[in-house]
Design an enzyme around this catalytic site. Structure first.
Site, PDB file in Angstrom:
ATOM      1  N   ASN A   1      -4.087   8.841   4.022  1.00  0.00           N
ATOM      2  CA  ASN A   1      -2.870   8.278   4.611  1.00  0.00           C
ATOM      3  C   ASN A   1      -2.794   8.416   6.125  1.00  0.00           C
ATOM      4  OD1 ASN A   1      -2.006   7.742   2.004  1.00  0.00           O
ATOM      5  ND2 ASN A   1      -0.837   9.652   1.841  1.00  0.00           N
TER       6      ASN A   1
ATOM      7  N   HIS B   1       0.562   4.183  -2.787  1.00  0.00           N
ATOM      8  CA  HIS B   1       0.250   5.568  -2.427  1.00  0.00           C
ATOM      9  C   HIS B   1       1.384   6.512  -2.816  1.00  0.00           C
ATOM     10  CE1 HIS B   1      -3.436   5.255   0.366  1.00  0.00           C
ATOM     11  NE2 HIS B   1      -3.381   4.179  -0.408  1.00  0.00           N
TER      12      HIS B   1
ATOM     13  N   ARG C   1       0.829  -1.211   0.000  1.00  0.00           N
ATOM     14  CA  ARG C   1       0.000   0.000   0.000  1.00  0.00           C
ATOM     15  C   ARG C   1       0.862   1.259   0.000  1.00  0.00           C
ATOM     16  NH1 ARG C   1      -3.054   2.986   4.263  1.00  0.00           N
ATOM     17  NH2 ARG C   1      -4.902   3.877   3.262  1.00  0.00           N
TER      18      ARG C   1
ATOM     19  N   HIS D   1      -5.959  -6.497  -2.367  1.00  0.00           N
ATOM     20  CA  HIS D   1      -6.723  -6.532  -1.116  1.00  0.00           C
ATOM     21  C   HIS D   1      -6.930  -7.954  -0.611  1.00  0.00           C
ATOM     22  CE1 HIS D   1      -8.644  -2.269  -1.709  1.00  0.00           C
ATOM     23  NE2 HIS D   1      -7.357  -2.239  -1.406  1.00  0.00           N
TER      24      HIS D   1
END
Length: 335
Positions: A102, A75, A71, A201
């Protein structure tokens, strides 16, 4: 991340024809000529070993760290490119860390910092934090049973961070699929990448506040999301009671195989047990639903191959090379 969208992206393809394309053998996209698989072969020949050991060590103490590193890389790349800007300390260089998507949720900074410190001892001022983060994400997925993909190297680090861009460019778990797809397209990715990268996920957790609306007041209806399986709904309501006190409670994104990278994420969507609104929304559009069905029923290697290809594309987004940016000595600070 994802809700229903129209079919204007591929107006000339029928669903069966699209599936034929998806079933075709896939190759990794051409690597940017500015990046090179052998970039550090002479300047830092043991880089992959050091990154691998750092990720392995972190996983011994925290099984969630694989999802966190994946992740963190996503990001970073989604906000103005894979330049390590998300690693900058928010008190000095802007605050991507403090952006709403975040804040109090991004993890793994200390893992990257520790790897960087080891690399600096052996290869000072040579390897960028952006390259370390990209390698760490790949290694993290491999360590929990996922696919391995080679990472072209040579990225340089950015010198600024941007909280506003992080707030606007990162996909939201309650955002319509059409909006999310537009954000992917703006990064040189496509609808297929939306479905494939959402498959990440299959590992990790989400805080209750990111999906609690589905449980009690879906789209301000005062009722739960009708697309959520009733037994799953009851279980989630017990884990995320309808009060602010439960907002930070953690729930696995894939309760079937929480710490193992596999294709069960897609099986969950078919059984209406996808956790995030944006996940389950993939079943609401014929094109994305066709891919979900494909990855859930075919050999898992099809998903692994496509995930590797999409991650390679993601790792090439907006990279700095040559004389652009810098090689930060510490990932938290500009030199």
């Amino acid at each position: 991340m994802l809700t229903a969208m129209g079919q204007k992206l591929f107006p000339y393809f029928t669903i069966p024809f699209c599936l034929m394309l998806f079933l075709s053998p896939l190759t990794l996209p051409l690597v940017s000529s500015q990046l090179n698989y052998n970039f550090y072969d002479y300047s830092c020949p043991h880089l992959s070993m050091m990154v691998g050991f750092g990720v392995w060590s972190a996983l011994q103490n925290d099984t969630r760290i694989a999802a966190s590193l994946l992740r963190l890389h996503f990001h970073d790349c989604f906000v103005n490119g894979c330049d390590g800007s998300v690693l900058l300390d928010d008190s000095k260089y802007g605050s991507e860390r403090n952006a709403f998507p975040n804040r109090n949720s991004l993890r793994g900074f200390e893992v990257i910092d520790n790897i960087k410190a080891d690399v600096e001892r052996y290869c000072p001022s040579t390897v960028s934090c952006a390259d370390i983060l990209t390698l760490a994400a790949s290694e993290a997925v491999r360590r929990v049973g996922g696919p391995y993909w080679r990472v072209p190297l040579g990225r340089r680090d950015g010198t600024t961070a941007n909280e506003m861009d992080a707030n606007t460019q990162l996909p939201s778990p309650v955002e319509p699929l059409q909006n999310i797809t537009a954000k992917f397209i703006s990064k040189g990715l496509d609808l297929k990448d939306v479905v494939v990268l959402s498959g990440g996920h299959t590992i990790g957790f989400a805080q209750c506040f990111t999906f609690k609306g589905r449980l009690f007041d879906f789209k301000r209806s005062g009722k739960p999301d009708p697309s959520l399986d009733p037994s799953s709904l009851s279980n989630l309501q017990s884990k995320c009671p309808n009060s602010d006190a439960s907002n930070s409670n953690l729930v696995p994104l894939d309760s079937t195989s929480t710490d193992r990278f596999d294709n069960s994420y897609y099986t969950n969507l078919k059984s209406k047990t996808g956790l995030l609104e944006s996940d389950q929304a993939l079943m609401g559009d014929p094109q994305t639903a066709a891919l979900v069905n494909f990855y859930s029923t075919m050999n898992q290697n099809y998903f692994y191959n496509d995930f590797s290809a999409s991650m390679a594309k993601l790792g090439n987004v907006g990279v700095l090379t040559g004389q652009n940016g810098q090689i930060r000595k510490k990932c938290e600070f500009v030199n």
